[in-house]
Scaffold this motif. Structure first.
Motif, PDB file in Angstrom:
ATOM      1  N   HIS A  12       0.773  -1.201  -0.103  1.00 46.16           N
ATOM      2  CA  HIS A  12      -0.070   0.034  -0.019  1.00 46.16           C
ATOM      3  C   HIS A  12       0.690   1.210  -0.004  1.00 46.16           C
ATOM      4  O   HIS A  12       0.224   2.477  -0.202  1.00 46.16           O
ATOM      5  N   CYS A  13       2.002   1.064   0.256  1.00 44.94           N
ATOM      6  CA  CYS A  13       2.952   2.266   0.370  1.00 44.94           C
ATOM      7  C   CYS A  13       4.293   2.096  -0.888  1.00 44.94           C
ATOM      8  O   CYS A  13       4.186   0.853  -1.371  1.00 44.94           O
TER       9      CYS A  13
ATOM     10  N   GLY B  56       5.924   3.463 -11.514  1.00 46.35           N
ATOM     11  CA  GLY B  56       4.686   3.548 -11.057  1.00 46.35           C
ATOM     12  C   GLY B  56       4.120   1.974 -11.129  1.00 46.35           C
ATOM     13  O   GLY B  56       4.282   1.348 -12.094  1.00 46.35           O
ATOM     14  N   ALA B  57       3.022   2.001 -10.260  1.00 51.13           N
ATOM     15  CA  ALA B  57       2.292   0.559 -10.390  1.00 51.13           C
ATOM     16  C   ALA B  57       0.787   1.116  -9.873  1.00 51.13           C
ATOM     17  O   ALA B  57       0.476   1.612  -8.857  1.00 51.13           O
ATOM     18  N   THR B  58      -0.146   0.575 -10.575  1.00 48.26           N
ATOM     19  CA  THR B  58      -1.664   0.568 -10.289  1.00 48.26           C
ATOM     20  C   THR B  58      -2.211  -0.293  -9.312  1.00 48.26           C
ATOM     21  O   THR B  58      -2.153  -1.583  -9.752  1.00 48.26           O
ATOM     22  N   ARG B  59      -2.795   0.108  -8.226  1.00 48.29           N
ATOM     23  CA  ARG B  59      -3.446  -0.819  -7.423  1.00 48.29           C
ATOM     24  C   ARG B  59      -5.053  -0.704  -7.586  1.00 48.29           C
ATOM     25  O   ARG B  59      -5.432   0.192  -7.569  1.00 48.29           O
ATOM     26  N   ARG B  60      -5.617  -1.823  -7.853  1.00 48.27           N
ATOM     27  CA  ARG B  60      -7.201  -1.796  -8.260  1.00 48.27           C
ATOM     28  C   ARG B  60      -7.697  -2.672  -6.984  1.00 48.27           C
ATOM     29  O   ARG B  60      -7.309  -3.591  -6.511  1.00 48.27           O
ATOM     30  N   HIS B  61      -8.613  -1.950  -6.137  1.00 52.24           N
ATOM     31  CA  HIS B  61      -9.273  -2.483  -5.129  1.00 52.24           C
ATOM     32  C   HIS B  61      -9.962  -3.951  -5.240  1.00 52.24           C
ATOM     33  O   HIS B  61     -10.615  -4.028  -6.425  1.00 52.24           O
ATOM     34  N   GLY B  62      -9.732  -4.658  -4.552  1.00 51.51           N
ATOM     35  CA  GLY B  62     -10.612  -6.098  -4.620  1.00 51.51           C
ATOM     36  C   GLY B  62      -9.574  -7.067  -5.302  1.00 51.51           C
ATOM     37  O   GLY B  62      -9.963  -8.233  -5.001  1.00 51.51           O
TER      38      GLY B  62
ATOM     39  N   HIS C 247      -0.277   3.484  -7.126  1.00 49.99           N
ATOM     40  CA  HIS C 247      -1.502   4.515  -7.259  1.00 49.99           C
ATOM     41  C   HIS C 247      -2.659   3.853  -7.214  1.00 49.99           C
ATOM     42  O   HIS C 247      -3.061   2.871  -7.896  1.00 49.99           O
ATOM     43  N   GLU C 248      -3.811   4.051  -6.138  1.00 50.39           N
ATOM     44  CA  GLU C 248      -4.898   3.591  -6.141  1.00 50.39           C
ATOM     45  C   GLU C 248      -5.661   4.209  -6.762  1.00 50.39           C
ATOM     46  O   GLU C 248      -5.899   5.454  -6.404  1.00 50.39           O
TER      47      GLU C 248
END
Length: 308
Positions: free
Chosen positions: A151-152, A275-281, A307-308
């Motif tokens: 998450h960080c 960078g990296a995209t975080r998708r919830h779930g 990045h969320e």
């Protein structure tokens, strides 16, 4: 020293904690690959004025074969973990006497423990490889999983001794997808300011067609691609440079695959930022091709900024 080692079932709420209060967290398992990460994390914590939290997950033998032993007998996992945490704390205190250091033993799997730690950390640091068979891989399974789920921001410490010591005079950042670029660029510019070095911001573009002759002047369509890449690069830099006006930035627009360009350009760098995209779930690895390639092949420490 031993008083700082606690065997607690650590759980953290997911509420936002002020960034100033968040420690820098480093994973320690006693493997050779974890020592450069420990040293890098200590230097970075001192540079940022943050406390350093050393975390040893007590169940790491489930991931990787071959536990250290004493007298020919296996050590119980709790005793072994406490030994690793205490030794890591002692190493850091000797190298950085003034640093606020706490060594923790967490009874959890390494990936689960470190991802949970990332909820309250300003930065999470891991080594590039672990014990046993994992050392034969380009990147250890724990480090890859944490970089793809944290998450960080996560720094995986890899590369030459000179790079790990931070002797490089550049922070290289890949300016990729529009949604990922702001967080990555902000992190890179801030890291460069702390180091007193320049940023090389890289935006790659692909030619709409292959030229048979490398000396042929780019056609109009290719020129448009290059100009668009330069404009996107400038847009991504505008905000961070207003907040960090003293940082020098070198703008690099290059034709070709971004992952190859970043690995090549990061030779001699103190840090490569992607960078990296975080998708919830989603629970699996959330790493794009560029960040995945950088983690496996970059010749310097790699920061993955989510990045969320």
């Amino acid at each position: 020293m031993e008083g700082d080692v606690r065997y607690d079932d650590v759980r953290y709420d997911s509420e936002v904690v002020d960034a100033v209060e968040r420690p820098l967290v480093v994973g320690a398992d006693g493997s050779p690959g974890s020592l450069p990460a420990l040293d890098w994390a200590a230097a970075e914590a001192a540079r940022r004025g943050l406390p350093l939290r050393i975390v040893c997950a007590s169940l790491f033998e489930r991931y990787e074969a071959g536990l250290p032993s004493a007298g020919g007998e296996e050590l119980p996992e709790r005793v072994l973990a406490e030994h690793v945490a205490a030794a890591a704390g002692q190493r850091v205190r000797q190298a950085a006497p003034g640093l606020d250091v706490h060594a923790e033993v967490v009874p959890a799997e390494p990936v689960d423990a470190l991802v949970e730690e990332s909820r309250r950390a300003s930065l999470l640091v891991t080594g590039s490889s672990g014990r046993g068979a994992v050392r034969e891989l380009l990147l250890g399974s724990v480090s890859l999983s944490v970089a793809g789920r944290a998450h960080c921001p996560v720094v995986v410490v890899r590369g030459t001794e000179e790079n790990v010591r931070g002797s490089g005079r550049r922070v290289v950042v890949g300016v990729g997808r529009e949604e990922e670029a702001p967080a990555a660029v902000e992190f890179a510019v801030a890291a460069a300011q702390l180091r007193g070095c320049e940023v090389e911001a890289v935006r790659a573009w692909r030619s709409p067609q292959q030229q048979a002759d490398p000396l042929v002047v780019l056609d109009q369509a290719a020129r448009a691609y290059a100009e668009q890449a330069a404009a996107l690069l400038e847009d991504a830099l505008r905000g961070p440079l207003e907040r960090y006006p003293g940082v020098t930035v070198r703008r690099t627009v290059v034709e070709g695959p971004a992952h190859k360009a970043l690995v090549r350009l990061s030779a001699g760098a103190a840090l490569l930022v992607v960078g990296a995209t975080r998708r919830h779930g989603l629970r699996g690895l959330q790493l794009g091709r560029v960040s995945h390639r950088a983690l496996h092949h970059a010749p310097c420490p790699v920061a993955v900024v989510p990045h969320e």
